[in-house]
Design a protein around this motif. Structure first.
Motif, PDB file in Angstrom:
ATOM      1  N   TRP A  54       0.855  -1.193   0.000  1.00  0.00           N
ATOM      2  CA  TRP A  54       0.000   0.000   0.000  1.00  0.00           C
ATOM      3  C   TRP A  54       0.894   1.248   0.000  1.00  0.00           C
ATOM      4  CZ3 TRP A  54      -4.389  -0.625   4.226  1.00  0.00           C
ATOM      5  CH2 TRP A  54      -5.102  -1.805   3.956  1.00  0.00           C
ATOM      6  N   LYS A 109      -6.911 -13.904   0.584  1.00  0.00           N
ATOM      7  CA  LYS A 109      -5.679 -13.282   0.076  1.00  0.00           C
ATOM      8  C   LYS A 109      -4.475 -14.004   0.676  1.00  0.00           C
ATOM      9  CE  LYS A 109      -6.653  -9.051   1.520  1.00  0.00           C
ATOM     10  NZ  LYS A 109      -6.640  -7.597   1.770  1.00  0.00           N
ATOM     11  N   PHE A 111      -0.547 -13.784   1.318  1.00  0.00           N
ATOM     12  CA  PHE A 111       0.514 -12.770   1.369  1.00  0.00           C
ATOM     13  C   PHE A 111       1.844 -13.419   1.699  1.00  0.00           C
ATOM     14  CE2 PHE A 111      -2.910  -9.646   2.773  1.00  0.00           C
ATOM     15  CZ  PHE A 111      -2.864  -8.906   1.599  1.00  0.00           C
ATOM     16  N   LYS A 113       5.480 -11.853   2.790  1.00  0.00           N
ATOM     17  CA  LYS A 113       6.371 -10.716   3.033  1.00  0.00           C
ATOM     18  C   LYS A 113       7.780 -11.253   2.858  1.00  0.00           C
ATOM     19  CE  LYS A 113       3.738  -8.108   6.500  1.00  0.00           C
ATOM     20  NZ  LYS A 113       3.868  -7.249   7.677  1.00  0.00           N
ATOM     21  N   PHE A 121       1.739  -3.007   6.906  1.00  0.00           N
ATOM     22  CA  PHE A 121       0.392  -2.470   6.653  1.00  0.00           C
ATOM     23  C   PHE A 121       0.139  -1.368   7.678  1.00  0.00           C
ATOM     24  CE2 PHE A 121      -0.007  -6.460   4.472  1.00  0.00           C
ATOM     25  CZ  PHE A 121      -0.970  -6.270   3.490  1.00  0.00           C
ATOM     26  N   HIS A 124      -5.563   0.153  10.229  1.00  0.00           N
ATOM     27  CA  HIS A 124      -6.831   0.308   9.496  1.00  0.00           C
ATOM     28  C   HIS A 124      -7.841  -0.703  10.005  1.00  0.00           C
ATOM     29  CE1 HIS A 124      -4.858  -3.026   7.380  1.00  0.00           C
ATOM     30  NE2 HIS A 124      -6.056  -3.408   6.990  1.00  0.00           N
ATOM     31  N   ASP A 126     -10.926  -3.207   8.320  1.00  0.00           N
ATOM     32  CA  ASP A 126     -11.267  -3.728   6.993  1.00  0.00           C
ATOM     33  C   ASP A 126     -12.645  -3.235   6.541  1.00  0.00           C
ATOM     34  OD1 ASP A 126      -8.871  -5.047   6.638  1.00  0.00           O
ATOM     35  OD2 ASP A 126      -9.582  -6.902   7.581  1.00  0.00           O
ATOM     36  N   VAL A 154       1.200  -9.570  12.624  1.00  0.00           N
ATOM     37  CA  VAL A 154      -0.004  -8.729  12.692  1.00  0.00           C
ATOM     38  C   VAL A 154      -0.065  -8.070  14.072  1.00  0.00           C
ATOM     39  CG1 VAL A 154      -2.535  -8.708  12.520  1.00  0.00           C
ATOM     40  CG2 VAL A 154      -1.180 -10.176  11.016  1.00  0.00           C
ATOM     41  N   HIS A 203      -6.137  -2.895  12.932  1.00  0.00           N
ATOM     42  CA  HIS A 203      -4.961  -3.769  12.873  1.00  0.00           C
ATOM     43  C   HIS A 203      -3.930  -3.194  11.914  1.00  0.00           C
ATOM     44  CE1 HIS A 203      -7.680  -5.091   9.687  1.00  0.00           C
ATOM     45  NE2 HIS A 203      -6.632  -5.615   9.047  1.00  0.00           N
ATOM     46  N   SER A 205       0.543  -4.182  10.514  1.00  0.00           N
ATOM     47  CA  SER A 205       1.671  -5.114  10.692  1.00  0.00           C
ATOM     48  C   SER A 205       2.946  -4.404  10.294  1.00  0.00           C
ATOM     49  CB  SER A 205       1.462  -6.425   9.910  1.00  0.00           C
ATOM     50  OG  SER A 205       1.501  -6.199   8.519  1.00  0.00           O
ATOM     51  N   ARG A 214       7.633 -14.256   5.520  1.00  0.00           N
ATOM     52  CA  ARG A 214       6.439 -14.473   6.355  1.00  0.00           C
ATOM     53  C   ARG A 214       5.284 -14.804   5.427  1.00  0.00           C
ATOM     54  NH1 ARG A 214       2.087 -10.317   8.552  1.00  0.00           N
ATOM     55  NH2 ARG A 214       1.246 -11.172   6.625  1.00  0.00           N
ATOM     56  N   LEU A 218      -5.141 -15.114   4.393  1.00  0.00           N
ATOM     57  CA  LEU A 218      -6.200 -14.362   5.058  1.00  0.00           C
ATOM     58  C   LEU A 218      -7.537 -14.740   4.426  1.00  0.00           C
ATOM     59  CD1 LEU A 218      -6.043 -10.572   5.867  1.00  0.00           C
ATOM     60  CD2 LEU A 218      -8.059 -11.564   4.862  1.00  0.00           C
TER      61      LEU A 218
HETATM   62  O1  AKG Z   1      -1.047  -9.642   6.672  1.00  0.00           O
HETATM   63  C1  AKG Z   1      -0.882  -8.599   7.281  1.00  0.00           C
HETATM   64  O2  AKG Z   1       0.191  -8.300   7.795  1.00  0.00           O
HETATM   65  C2  AKG Z   1      -2.022  -7.617   7.422  1.00  0.00           C
HETATM   66  C3  AKG Z   1      -3.012  -7.750   6.312  1.00  0.00           C
HETATM   67  C4  AKG Z   1      -4.085  -6.733   6.383  1.00  0.00           C
HETATM   68  O3  AKG Z   1      -4.142  -5.931   7.284  1.00  0.00           O
HETATM   69  C5  AKG Z   1      -5.141  -6.671   5.368  1.00  0.00           C
HETATM   70  O4  AKG Z   1      -5.044  -7.347   4.327  1.00  0.00           O
HETATM   71  O5  AKG Z   1      -6.110  -5.931   5.595  1.00  0.00           O
END
Ligand code: AKG
Length: 254
Positions: A54, A109, A111, A113, A121, A124, A126, A154, A203, A205, A214, A218
Motif C-alpha cells: 500500500w 488473500k 501474502f 512478506k 500495513f 486500518h 477492513d 499482525v 490492525h 503489521s 512471512r 487471510l
Molecule cells: O497480513 C498482514 O500483515 C495484514 C493484512 C491486512 O491488514 C489486510 O489485508 O487488511
C-alpha cells in the motif's frame, strides 16, 4: 489457548470482548509447512511479481522500498486451499465468533512478506473496503510459517472494534493516520496458529526485517444474513460460497 483445549464459547467470548482471538495450533506445524509449500508453488506459477504494498505503508517503512507478494483466491489455483476453507477446525471457530451456525466466504488473500524488506500495513479497519449492514464480518489469518515481531507479525488495537466504523483516509489504501503504529499491540504467532478478528478491529503489521519470508493466508468470512451495504470486492472468485451451515436468504449469488 490451543486448538485441542479450546472451548468455542471461551474463544467467542475473547473475540467479543477484545475484537480478536489467536487460536494456537489450529493446524499442526507439519500441515502448515505443507500449505506453505503449496502457497509458494502457486505464487511461482504467476507470470508477474506484482508488488501489493500500500502507498500509505511507506510511512511505517520510513522510506525504505519494501515488497509484498500476493495472490487473491489461491483456492482457485491450488485445491488444498479449497479443502482448508471448509476444514471444521476453522469453520467451527468462524461460526462461534459470528455467533451463528452459518459462515459464508467473502474473499481470500495469500501474502508473502519477503525476507529483509517485507512490506508493512498501516493501521486500518477492513470495514471501509467492504462494509456490511450488521458488521458480522470476520477475518482469519492462517500462519503458514512462524511470524515473530521481527517478521512483521499482525498487530491489533484490542477492543477497537467497539468504536464501530471509523473515518478512514482513502488515498493509498484506506488507513487511519491518526492511530500511531506504536498504539498497536504485536501478536506474534507460530506456524499453524490462526488469528481471528472482526472487520471493525484496528490492525496493522510491521516490516519483515528477518532473513525468512512471512507467509499467511487471510480468509474474510461473514454471516450470510448480513447484507453488504455497498457493492465492493465482488470481483473475488467464490464469493458467497458456504463454508458452514446454509444461506437462509435465498439470494442467488452465482
Ligand atoms: O497480513 C498482514 O500483515 C495484514 C493484512 C491486512 O491488514 C489486510 O489485508 O487488511
Amino acid at each position: 489457548m490451543t486448538w485441542e483445549t479450546a472451548d468455542l464459547t471461551a474463544l467467542a467470548g475473547h473475540y467479543g470482548e477484545h475484537g480478536y482471538v489467536l487460536v494456537k495450533g489450529l493446524l499442526s506445524r507439519e500441515e502448515a509447512a505443507a500449505y506453505r509449500q503449496c502457497a509458494h508453488d502457486a505464487l511461482a506459477t504467476l507470470d508477474d511479481d506484482e508488488n501489493a504494498t500500500w502507498d500509505s505503508a511507506a510511512g511505517i517503512a520510513a522510506g525504505t522500498p519494501t515488497r509484498l507478494q500476493h495472490l487473491h483466491d489461491v483456492q482457485f489455483h491450488a485445491a488444498a486451499f479449497s479443502r482448508l476453507l471448509t476444514d471444521e477446525r476453522f469453520t467451527r471457530v468462524a461460526a462461534a465468533v459470528l455467533g451463528g451456525p452459518n459462515v459464508q466466504l467473502h474473499h481470500t488473500k495469500l501474502f508473502v512478506k519477503p525476507p529483509e524488506n517485507g512490506s508493512p500495513f498501516p493501521p486500518h479497519q477492513d470495514h471501509p473496503f467492504f462494509p456490511h449492514t450488521h458488521h458480522r464480518v470476520g477475518a482469519a489469518i492462517f500462519h503458514l510459517d512462524d511470524a515473530p515481531e521481527e517478521k512483521g507479525c499482525v498487530r491489533i488495537v484490542p477492543g477497537s472494534h467497539r468504536q464501530g466504523p471509523l473515518e478512514h483516509v482513502e488515498e493509498g489504501g484506506h488507513h487511519l493516520p491518526d492511530v500511531p503504529f506504536d498504539a498497536t499491540v504485536p501478536l506474534p504467532a507460530e506456524a499453524g496458529d490462526v488469528l481471528f478478528f472482526s472487520y471493525l478491529t484496528v490492525h496493522a503489521s510491521g516490516v519483515n526485517l528477518s532473513g525468512e519470508a512471512r507467509t499467511t493466508w487471510l480468509v474474510q468470512f461473514r454471516d450470510p444474513a448480513d447484507p453488504p451495504a455497498i457493492r465492493a470486492h465482488d470481483h473475488s472468485l467464490g464469493q458467497g460460497m458456504m463454508l458452514a451451515g446454509v444461506d437462509p436468504t435465498g439470494r442467488r449469488t452465482g
